[in-house]
Motif scaffolding. Structure first.
Motif: not given
Length: 75
Positions: A1-5, A11-21, A40-44, A53-54
């Motif tokens: 996937l690519a940034d539409p802008e 890239a799919v965020a890891t669970s640690d990156e989601v927690a940091a986000l 609310e979100f469960d990934g990015a 982050a999307y």
């Protein structure tokens, strides 16, 4: 996937990156471009520089530019 802008790869965020986000949101270091609070979100999906982050909710990525999160510093 690519940034539409920017068309930069995402890239799919890891669970640690989601927690940091989520922590960055609570600290006011990440906000939606349109200024609204993120849902609310469960990934990015993260930009290469990890400053954009999307969010993914229920397994569905939201690639709307106005609803993306912009971080004041990289994750």
């Amino acid at each position: 996937l690519a940034d539409p802008e920017t068309h930069e790869p995402l890239a799919v965020a890891t669970s640690d990156e989601v927690a940091a986000l989520k922590s960055a949101i609570q600290q006011g270091k990440a906000r939606r471009r349109d200024g609204k609070a993120p849902a609310e979100f469960d990934g990015a999906l993260l930009s290469q520089g990890k400053k954009v982050a999307y969010l993914i909710a229920g397994g569905i990525p939201n690639l709307l530019v106005d609803e993306r999160l912009e971080l004041s510093a990289s994750l």
